[in-house]
Design an enzyme around this catalytic site. Structure first.
Site, PDB file in Angstrom:
ATOM      1  N   LYS A 107      -0.760   5.176  43.968  1.00  0.00           N
ATOM      2  CA  LYS A 107      -0.498   6.605  43.777  1.00  0.00           C
ATOM      3  C   LYS A 107       0.721   6.855  42.895  1.00  0.00           C
ATOM      4  CE  LYS A 107      -3.014   8.428  47.728  1.00  0.00           C
ATOM      5  NZ  LYS A 107      -3.428   7.206  48.452  1.00  0.00           N
TER       6      LYS A 107
HETATM    7  C1  PLP Z   1      -4.698   7.076  48.833  1.00  0.00           C
HETATM    8  C2  PLP Z   1      -5.064   5.668  49.009  1.00  0.00           C
HETATM    9  C3  PLP Z   1      -6.395   5.248  48.912  1.00  0.00           C
HETATM   10  C4  PLP Z   1      -7.541   6.221  48.714  1.00  0.00           C
HETATM   11  O1  PLP Z   1      -7.569   6.795  47.442  1.00  0.00           O
HETATM   12  P1  PLP Z   1      -8.428   8.132  47.192  1.00  0.00           P
HETATM   13  O2  PLP Z   1      -8.175   8.472  45.771  1.00  0.00           O
HETATM   14  O3  PLP Z   1      -7.885   9.170  48.142  1.00  0.00           O
HETATM   15  O4  PLP Z   1      -9.833   7.814  47.485  1.00  0.00           O
HETATM   16  C5  PLP Z   1      -6.655   3.894  49.030  1.00  0.00           C
HETATM   17  N1  PLP Z   1      -5.667   3.003  49.253  1.00  0.00           N
HETATM   18  C6  PLP Z   1      -4.375   3.380  49.358  1.00  0.00           C
HETATM   19  C7  PLP Z   1      -3.335   2.343  49.626  1.00  0.00           C
HETATM   20  C8  PLP Z   1      -4.025   4.719  49.231  1.00  0.00           C
HETATM   21  O5  PLP Z   1      -2.763   5.081  49.338  1.00  0.00           O
END
Ligand code: PLP
Length: 435
Positions: A107
């Site tokens: 993210k």
């Molecule tokens: C947010 C997150 C996901 C999921 O991603 P999305 O875009 O919400 O599907 C998967 N793994 C981790 C470690 C995350 O922080």
């Protein structure tokens, strides 16, 4: 480029208002009105391009000239400034390590980009922009760190009390400055509901400038396209058509970005969406009915989502044709028990340490690969972020990267609220720096 609302096709917003509003009219999500394909020239140069250059070339159609070309180039170089290696785990499977950024989670990529885009849209002396974020773990830290110290923008992080890991919590509750953390006596879905209610509260929106940094914000999920191109660049050209990419999914923003990259010409065979037992989307593909449910907590907690907010974008990209979706998109559901055994066996056999989210994707990919196919899974978080789960399986400690150790030394400062919307609203109205 203009952006339409998934709930109102006649509505068109420009980039600035789509980014600052977050949510589109009618409670919809913004989508680009066109998805251009990349020319042969781009594909010929891809192998020698940096991440920043790929970002600039693939995102330019959506962000320029609203952001001036040269400035956008600098923005991309600044936002995409850490390595994203494709690491071989076994003969057929490689890990795209997205966790080498400031908070060791994928993210960081979207958040760093979004912060820099928003900063381009603020003017000195104006009312501050307040970014509201609901987090089940990683979003909060990535957004808070992406925006830390950005002038004219505040970040308010809402998270479910007791449901995020200690390491995750320390990364967004110790920052101070323009970052405020609130623990909510409820679940992630409660946090998300509070944020959505605030955005739809006309009275509040007259007083304060509110916006979102969740993956519903188009400037957060679109930049995630970049690493799909970068991954493909690391696969020999003749093998790309056999590549299957598995995305561990919660709110489905990451998959949405991959599907848009595919429409722009990403030459892969197919995507697999892997979930934990929050299997709303896999069930949808079976039954054709979308049935949101309360989220269930799992060890892959960043994917504990009972009503995936970006899935409407996925449906939109398939023109709401479920047969096409069934043909082109495979799903797989992985239980906590399987997450545990996968972390253990991949470490024992391959000497590779998975985090719980990567483990979901790895196992799903392994189930889905056939024949000559080559698998790539997205490793979305560093295993050191989930030491309790990981160390119990690999029977040794996971070394904490220096960045993480720094967070652990900080002092936690949070406000605590119930799930009542009125309390949250009053909190926002009474905090001076927000208005
Ligand atoms: C947010 C997150 C996901 C999921 O991603 P999305 O875009 O919400 O599907 C998967 N793994 C981790 C470690 C995350 O922080």
């Amino acid at each position: 480029m203009k952006f339409y609302s998934t709930q109102d096709y006649s509505h068109k917003s420009d980039l600035k208002s789509a980014v600052l509003k977050g949510l589109a009219p009618g409670n919809g999500l913004f989508m680009p009105e066109a998805i251009p394909t990349l020319g042969a020239d781009f594909w010929n140069r891809l192998d020698s391009m940096t991440l920043g250059e790929i970002g600039y070339e693939t995102l330019r159609p959506y962000f320029c000239p609203d952001i001036e070309e040269q400035d956008f180039k600098l923005l991309c170089e600044d936002a995409f400034n850490f390595p994203i290696p494709l690491v071989k785990v076994s003969d057929k499977i490689s890990s795209l390590e997205l966790f080498h950024g400031p908070t060791l989670a994928f993210k960081d990529i979207g958040a760093r980009f979004l912060a820099r885009v928003m900063a381009r849209f603020t003017t000195k002396g104006d009312k501050p922009i307040n970014v509201l974020v609901a987090t089940s773990g990683d979003t909060g830290s990535a957004v808070a760190n992406g925006f830390l110290g950005v002038e004219g923008v505040n970040v308010v992080v809402l998270y479910p009390k007791g449901l995020v890991s200690h390491v995750q919590e320390m990364q967004f509750t110790t920052l101070g400055q323009n970052i405020t953390a609130i623990e909510i006596d409820g679940t992630f879905d409660d946090c998300q509901r509070l944020v959505k209610t605030a955005f739809m509260d006309e009275d509040l929106c007259k007083q304060l400038i509110l916006t979102s940094a969740n993956s519903i914000n188009l400037a957060r999920f679109l930049p995630q396209m970049v690493y799909y191109f970068y991954a493909v660049a690391q696969i020999p050209a003749q093998q790309r058509k056999n590549a299957v990419i598995c995305v561990p999914s919660g709110n489905f923003g990451n998959l949405t970005a991959g599907l848009i990259a595919q429409k722009m010409g990403l030459p892969i065979k197919r995507f697999v969406a892997a979930t934990n037992v929050n299997d709303i989307v896999p069930q949808f593909l079976v039954s054709g009915e979308y049935k949101p449910a309360p989220s269930i907590s799992t060890v892959a907690n960043a994917m504990d989502v009972g009503d995936p907010s970006n899935f409407i974008r996925v449906r939109e990209l398939f023109d709401h044709n479920i047969d096409d979706m069934r043909r082109d998109l495979k799903t797989e559901v992985i239980t906590d028990a399987t997450i545990h055994t996968t972390i253990k066996s991949v470490f024992e056999n391959q000497k590779y340490i998975l985090d719980p989210h990567g483990a979901v994707a790895y196992r799903a990919l392994e189930h889905q690969l056939v024949g000559e196919e080559l698998g790539v899974f997205l490793a979305t978080a560093h295993p050191a972020k989930f030491p309790d789960v990981v160390e119990a399986e690999i029977k040794q400690s996971v070394e904490q990267p220096a960045r993480l150790k720094e967070f652990m030394k900080g002092t936690k400062a949070v406000d605590n609220l119930s799930t009542e919307y009125d309390k949250f609203k009053t909190f926002l109205q009474k905090t001076e720096k927000f208005s």
